[in-house]
Design an enzyme around this catalytic site. Structure first.
Site, PDB file in Angstrom:
ATOM      1  N   PRO A   3       0.795  -1.247   0.000  1.00 42.76           N
ATOM      2  CA  PRO A   3       0.000   0.000   0.000  1.00 42.76           C
ATOM      3  C   PRO A   3       0.820   1.286   0.000  1.00 42.76           C
ATOM      4  O   PRO A   3       0.782   2.069   0.957  1.00 42.76           O
ATOM      5  CB  PRO A   3      -0.838  -0.145   1.268  1.00 42.76           C
ATOM      6  CG  PRO A   3       0.035  -0.919   2.195  1.00 42.76           C
ATOM      7  CD  PRO A   3       0.774  -1.906   1.323  1.00 42.76           C
ATOM      8  N   CYS A   4       1.529   1.542  -1.098  1.00 41.93           N
ATOM      9  CA  CYS A   4       2.304   2.781  -1.176  1.00 41.93           C
ATOM     10  C   CYS A   4       1.397   4.006  -1.230  1.00 41.93           C
ATOM     11  O   CYS A   4       1.846   5.125  -0.977  1.00 41.93           O
ATOM     12  CB  CYS A   4       3.249   2.745  -2.376  1.00 41.93           C
ATOM     13  SG  CYS A   4       2.468   2.400  -3.955  1.00 41.93           S
ATOM     14  N   HIS A   5       0.108   3.805  -1.540  1.00 45.33           N
ATOM     15  CA  HIS A   5      -0.830   4.936  -1.564  1.00 45.33           C
ATOM     16  C   HIS A   5      -1.117   5.474  -0.163  1.00 45.33           C
ATOM     17  O   HIS A   5      -1.688   6.551  -0.027  1.00 45.33           O
ATOM     18  CB  HIS A   5      -2.146   4.510  -2.239  1.00 45.33           C
ATOM     19  CG  HIS A   5      -2.825   3.359  -1.564  1.00 45.33           C
ATOM     20  ND1 HIS A   5      -2.430   2.051  -1.763  1.00 45.33           N
ATOM     21  CD2 HIS A   5      -3.860   3.310  -0.685  1.00 45.33           C
ATOM     22  CE1 HIS A   5      -3.204   1.247  -1.038  1.00 45.33           C
ATOM     23  NE2 HIS A   5      -4.073   1.988  -0.374  1.00 45.33           N
TER      24      HIS A   5
END
Length: 281
Positions: free
Chosen positions: A247-249
């Site tokens: 989950p780089c967001h």
């Protein structure tokens, strides 16, 4: 540009030219500094300021690019490529590949040879995704408006692999993360990733950010024990090969601004809002 800035620029330009001509000799800091008539200490600061990386790292990148070109040539061994790039043996080339590419020179030369990759396109709340898997796990997930361009990106990552367009059980399980009112699928999702030790460390830290929560780049840097590495953390996040699953967001700037996102800032905003709604629900 001031006179001093012009002088500094010309010095760095001469240094880059010298390194490009002599990188096979692995010139020392003192060698290059002498070429532009400054002290090694001053040259280190000057080059890093203008080029954005240290002279040593610049030489490593040039050597690595040259070795890559050698390895792509038929019949070239890893030892041949090491000698061609100016290394004393295959061990130094191996260490350089592992630190920058996260793979061995042999793995780079294979470029996915022997791998069978299943891939398919699927709908998600945030647009069409291309998902791909090996027998070991999900190796690629990206949002792709253009299917042909999306597959071309996947192919260029593993040009020697065999590709089959099909939806397998591993992909179906991974895609369940996009299900309504489902914070996470049953059981762990297997990932088959390739990255540098630093990138892997950053990606592992991202997996620890709970759904519905956010972290800063600096926070991730502190989490991995390198508080001064915020910029490097951002670069590692930008190389995330599996959107949403890692989950780089969920990483934003310290001041609350969204920051960049490989698949678009609006999509990042939508993901954050969607996950918040899932947790509220």
């Amino acid at each position: 540009m001031t006179n001093q800035s012009q002088i500094d620029y010309e010095r760095v330009e001469r240094a880059i030219g010298y390194i490009a001509r002599h990188f096979k000799d692995q010139p020392s800091l003192e060698d290059v500094a002498a070429e532009i008539h400054v002290s090694p200490f001053h040259f280190q600061r000057l080059f890093s300021k203008w080029a954005g990386i240290s002279p040593k790292k610049f030489i490593q990148f040039l050597s690595l690019d040259y070795a890559k070109a050698s390895l792509r040539a038929p019949g070239t061994s890893v030892l041949d490529a090491a000698y061609d790039a100016g290394f004393s043996g295959a061990g130094r080339l191996h260490d350089l590949f592992m630190s920058i590419e996260g793979m061995t020179p042999g793995a780079f030369k294979q470029q996915g040879a022997g791998l069978t990759i299943n891939y398919d396109f699927a709908d998600s709340p945030f647009g069409t995704v291309l998902i791909a898997s090996t027998r070991n796990g999900i190796c690629h997930l990206a949002f792709e408006a253009d299917r042909d361009a999306g597959f071309d990106t996947l192919y260029r990552t593993f040009p020697q692999a065999r590709f089959h367009q099909c939806r397998d059980q591993m992909q179906t399980h991974a895609l369940s993360v996009f299900g309504r009112n489902q914070a996470s699928p049953d059981g762990k999702i297997k990932l088959h990733l390739q990255g540098t030790p630093f990138q892997i460390k950053v990606w592992e830290a991202l997996l620890k950010i709970p759904m519905g929560e956010l972290a800063s780049y600096g926070g991730i840097a502190r989490m991995i024990g390198q508080p001064a590495a915020s910029r490097a953390v951002g670069t590692a996040i930008g190389h995330n090969p599996v959107a949403f699953l890692i989950p780089c967001h969920r990483v934003i700037r310290q001041n609350g601004a969204l920051g960049g996102y490989m698949w678009g800032a609006e999509r990042k905003q939508a993901m954050i809002a969607w996950e918040g709604a899932q947790m509220t629900g």
